[in-house]
Motif scaffolding. Structure first.
Motif, PDB file in Angstrom:
ATOM      1  N   ALA A  77     -26.495 -49.661   3.626  1.00  0.00           N
ATOM      2  CA  ALA A  77     -27.499 -48.820   2.970  1.00  0.00           C
ATOM      3  C   ALA A  77     -26.868 -47.812   2.019  1.00  0.00           C
ATOM      4  CB  ALA A  77     -28.325 -48.085   4.018  1.00  0.00           C
ATOM      5  N   PHE A  78     -25.584 -47.562   2.213  1.00  0.00           N
ATOM      6  CA  PHE A  78     -24.884 -46.567   1.387  1.00  0.00           C
ATOM      7  C   PHE A  78     -23.800 -47.198   0.522  1.00  0.00           C
ATOM      8  CE2 PHE A  78     -26.458 -44.514   5.213  1.00  0.00           C
ATOM      9  CZ  PHE A  78     -27.196 -43.470   4.677  1.00  0.00           C
ATOM     10  N   ALA A 135     -22.175 -42.090   4.024  1.00  0.00           N
ATOM     11  CA  ALA A 135     -23.489 -41.486   4.290  1.00  0.00           C
ATOM     12  C   ALA A 135     -23.509 -40.022   3.878  1.00  0.00           C
ATOM     13  CB  ALA A 135     -23.845 -41.632   5.762  1.00  0.00           C
ATOM     14  N   GLN A 136     -22.467 -39.291   4.248  1.00  0.00           N
ATOM     15  CA  GLN A 136     -22.430 -37.863   3.943  1.00  0.00           C
ATOM     16  C   GLN A 136     -22.228 -37.611   2.456  1.00  0.00           C
ATOM     17  OE1 GLN A 136     -19.452 -36.410   6.717  1.00  0.00           O
ATOM     18  NE2 GLN A 136     -20.930 -36.316   8.396  1.00  0.00           N
ATOM     19  N   ALA A 137     -21.445 -38.467   1.799  1.00  0.00           N
ATOM     20  CA  ALA A 137     -21.217 -38.313   0.362  1.00  0.00           C
ATOM     21  C   ALA A 137     -22.486 -38.588  -0.439  1.00  0.00           C
ATOM     22  CB  ALA A 137     -20.103 -39.246  -0.095  1.00  0.00           C
ATOM     23  N   SER A 138     -23.365 -39.431   0.100  1.00  0.00           N
ATOM     24  CA  SER A 138     -24.587 -39.807  -0.626  1.00  0.00           C
ATOM     25  C   SER A 138     -25.605 -38.682  -0.683  1.00  0.00           C
ATOM     26  CB  SER A 138     -25.248 -41.028   0.045  1.00  0.00           C
ATOM     27  OG  SER A 138     -25.893 -40.651   1.254  1.00  0.00           O
ATOM     28  N   GLY A 139     -25.609 -37.829   0.344  1.00  0.00           N
ATOM     29  CA  GLY A 139     -26.593 -36.749   0.409  1.00  0.00           C
ATOM     30  C   GLY A 139     -27.992 -37.242   0.744  1.00  0.00           C
ATOM     31  N   LYS A 140     -28.118 -38.511   1.093  1.00  0.00           N
ATOM     32  CA  LYS A 140     -29.441 -39.078   1.362  1.00  0.00           C
ATOM     33  C   LYS A 140     -29.884 -38.824   2.807  1.00  0.00           C
ATOM     34  CE  LYS A 140     -29.012 -42.770  -2.077  1.00  0.00           C
ATOM     35  NZ  LYS A 140     -28.944 -44.235  -2.314  1.00  0.00           N
ATOM     36  N   LYS A 141     -31.202 -38.697   2.970  1.00  0.00           N
ATOM     37  CA  LYS A 141     -31.788 -38.495   4.291  1.00  0.00           C
ATOM     38  C   LYS A 141     -32.565 -39.739   4.703  1.00  0.00           C
ATOM     39  CE  LYS A 141     -32.140 -33.482   3.802  1.00  0.00           C
ATOM     40  NZ  LYS A 141     -33.040 -32.304   3.860  1.00  0.00           N
ATOM     41  N   ALA A 142     -32.454 -40.072   5.978  1.00  0.00           N
ATOM     42  CA  ALA A 142     -33.059 -41.316   6.459  1.00  0.00           C
ATOM     43  C   ALA A 142     -34.014 -41.081   7.620  1.00  0.00           C
ATOM     44  CB  ALA A 142     -31.973 -42.307   6.882  1.00  0.00           C
ATOM     45  N   LEU A 143     -34.915 -42.022   7.776  1.00  0.00           N
ATOM     46  CA  LEU A 143     -35.880 -42.027   8.879  1.00  0.00           C
ATOM     47  C   LEU A 143     -35.757 -43.367   9.584  1.00  0.00           C
ATOM     48  CD1 LEU A 143     -38.347 -40.699  10.323  1.00  0.00           C
ATOM     49  CD2 LEU A 143     -39.792 -41.859   8.633  1.00  0.00           C
ATOM     50  N   VAL A 144     -35.616 -43.321  10.914  1.00  0.00           N
ATOM     51  CA  VAL A 144     -35.538 -44.550  11.708  1.00  0.00           C
ATOM     52  C   VAL A 144     -36.887 -44.779  12.369  1.00  0.00           C
ATOM     53  CG1 VAL A 144     -34.361 -45.771  13.564  1.00  0.00           C
ATOM     54  CG2 VAL A 144     -33.085 -44.147  12.152  1.00  0.00           C
ATOM     55  N   THR A 187     -15.923 -44.301  10.670  1.00  0.00           N
ATOM     56  CA  THR A 187     -15.425 -43.301   9.716  1.00  0.00           C
ATOM     57  C   THR A 187     -15.834 -43.652   8.295  1.00  0.00           C
ATOM     58  OG1 THR A 187     -13.536 -42.753  11.117  1.00  0.00           O
ATOM     59  CG2 THR A 187     -13.358 -42.186   8.791  1.00  0.00           C
ATOM     60  N   ARG A 188     -15.681 -44.915   7.945  1.00  0.00           N
ATOM     61  CA  ARG A 188     -16.035 -45.379   6.591  1.00  0.00           C
ATOM     62  C   ARG A 188     -17.517 -45.173   6.309  1.00  0.00           C
ATOM     63  NH1 ARG A 188     -14.227 -50.208   7.283  1.00  0.00           N
ATOM     64  NH2 ARG A 188     -16.256 -51.170   7.698  1.00  0.00           N
ATOM     65  N   GLY A 246     -23.390 -40.230  11.165  1.00  0.00           N
ATOM     66  CA  GLY A 246     -23.509 -39.086  10.279  1.00  0.00           C
ATOM     67  C   GLY A 246     -24.594 -39.152   9.230  1.00  0.00           C
ATOM     68  N   VAL A 247     -25.591 -39.988   9.433  1.00  0.00           N
ATOM     69  CA  VAL A 247     -26.686 -40.086   8.466  1.00  0.00           C
ATOM     70  C   VAL A 247     -27.632 -38.903   8.664  1.00  0.00           C
ATOM     71  CG1 VAL A 247     -28.618 -41.476   7.637  1.00  0.00           C
ATOM     72  CG2 VAL A 247     -26.525 -42.605   8.441  1.00  0.00           C
ATOM     73  N   ALA A 248     -27.917 -38.179   7.602  1.00  0.00           N
ATOM     74  CA  ALA A 248     -28.797 -37.014   7.690  1.00  0.00           C
ATOM     75  C   ALA A 248     -30.221 -37.435   8.031  1.00  0.00           C
ATOM     76  CB  ALA A 248     -28.791 -36.257   6.363  1.00  0.00           C
ATOM     77  N   GLN A 249     -30.891 -36.647   8.885  1.00  0.00           N
ATOM     78  CA  GLN A 249     -32.260 -36.937   9.292  1.00  0.00           C
ATOM     79  C   GLN A 249     -33.264 -36.411   8.280  1.00  0.00           C
ATOM     80  OE1 GLN A 249     -31.525 -36.272  14.048  1.00  0.00           O
ATOM     81  NE2 GLN A 249     -33.589 -36.083  13.294  1.00  0.00           N
ATOM     82  N   ALA A 250     -34.244 -37.223   7.968  1.00  0.00           N
ATOM     83  CA  ALA A 250     -35.316 -36.770   7.085  1.00  0.00           C
ATOM     84  C   ALA A 250     -36.196 -35.751   7.797  1.00  0.00           C
ATOM     85  CB  ALA A 250     -36.154 -37.964   6.615  1.00  0.00           C
ATOM     86  N   ASP A 251     -36.272 -35.855   9.111  1.00  0.00           N
ATOM     87  CA  ASP A 251     -37.030 -34.908   9.925  1.00  0.00           C
ATOM     88  C   ASP A 251     -36.161 -34.522  11.112  1.00  0.00           C
ATOM     89  OD1 ASP A 251     -38.734 -33.449  11.488  1.00  0.00           O
ATOM     90  OD2 ASP A 251     -40.276 -34.995  11.691  1.00  0.00           O
ATOM     91  N   LYS A 252     -35.715 -33.269  11.145  1.00  0.00           N
ATOM     92  CA  LYS A 252     -34.826 -32.817  12.224  1.00  0.00           C
ATOM     93  C   LYS A 252     -35.580 -32.469  13.502  1.00  0.00           C
ATOM     94  CE  LYS A 252     -31.282 -30.928   9.127  1.00  0.00           C
ATOM     95  NZ  LYS A 252     -30.510 -29.713   8.745  1.00  0.00           N
ATOM     96  N   ASN A 253     -36.895 -32.550  13.477  1.00  0.00           N
ATOM     97  CA  ASN A 253     -37.693 -32.119  14.626  1.00  0.00           C
ATOM     98  C   ASN A 253     -38.346 -33.266  15.388  1.00  0.00           C
ATOM     99  OD1 ASN A 253     -37.279 -29.266  14.111  1.00  0.00           O
ATOM    100  ND2 ASN A 253     -38.651 -29.521  12.356  1.00  0.00           N
TER     101      ASN A 253
END
Length: 212
Positions: free
Chosen positions: A207-208, A80-89, A74-75, A114-121
């Motif tokens: 990272a956040f 991650a969501q508050a940062s608005g940053k997108k990540a790539l693994v 949760t933390r 909940g880390v946003a994807q830099a590429d959703k595809n």
């Protein structure tokens, strides 16, 4: 098989790499298959923790471990969501690079944390989607998480410069010091346990987290 039988175990715990031996091992003792590549990796891990807590007579310790994991998730998700940053693994392996997204073996980053994807595809597959450094530069992620397979399997020593090249160095991740080398032993080999899961979550949370 003879050696395992000689141990006279009360329970045998296996993962996917041993599942072809399930029937043979079942003739020795009850077998529990741990699915570390499950789509819901977090849910599977918590299920395993609770079950093994019951098996070894320490359900209260298992419940406490799950509670701590839930709080860390949760933390991390909130940060991650508050940062608005997108990540790539990325998984690196002897110069080759593969990308992993939601639903993949490293999907925990996106699906549970909940880390946003830099590429959703990104295509889901056991070996990820092979990509180029040009792809990474074009995507320009805020954060790059790196799992170095060569280090995980002992083929090379830890290499902090594994993505140090002209193209990757143009990304926001490189410019902001946000190319993060994840522990390859944990992420590639031994994820899913209490200790490893907590470390995985903490590496993503870092990272956040404001370093100041």
């Amino acid at each position: 098989m003879e050696t395992i039988n000689a141990f006279k175990p009360d329970l045998i715990i296996i993962s996917g790499r041993q599942q072809d031996y399930y029937q043979k091992l079942s003739s020795i003792a009850p077998v529990y298959l741990v699915d570390i590549l499950a789509k819901d990796q977090l849910g599977e891990a918590k299920k395993n923790i609770r079950l093994l807590g019951d098996v070894f007579g320490v359900p209260e310790k298992a419940a406490e471990a799950v509670k701590n994991i839930d709080e860390a998730v949760t933390r991390t998700k909130d940060k991650a969501q508050a940062s608005g940053k997108k990540a790539l693994v990325l998984l690196t392996n002897d110069g080759k690079v593969s990308a992993y997204g939601s639903g993949s073996r490293f999907g925990l980053v996106h699906d549970a944390l909940g880390v946003a994807q830099a590429d959703k595809n990104i295509k889901v597959g056991v070996h990820g989607q092979q990509v180029t450094y040009e792809y990474v530069a074009m995507l320009n992620p805020d954060i790059i998480f790196v799992v170095d397979r060569s280090v995980a399997i002992g083929r090379s020593a830890k290499n902090p410069n594994v993505l140090n090249n002209v193209l990757v160095n143009k990304t926001k991740a490189a410019k902001n010091g946000a190319i993060i080398l994840l522990d390859p032993q944990v992420w590639y080999l031994s994820g899913g346990g209490i200790i490893s899961l907590n470390k995985m979550i903490s590496e993503v949370e870092a990272a956040f987290t404001d370093k100041k």
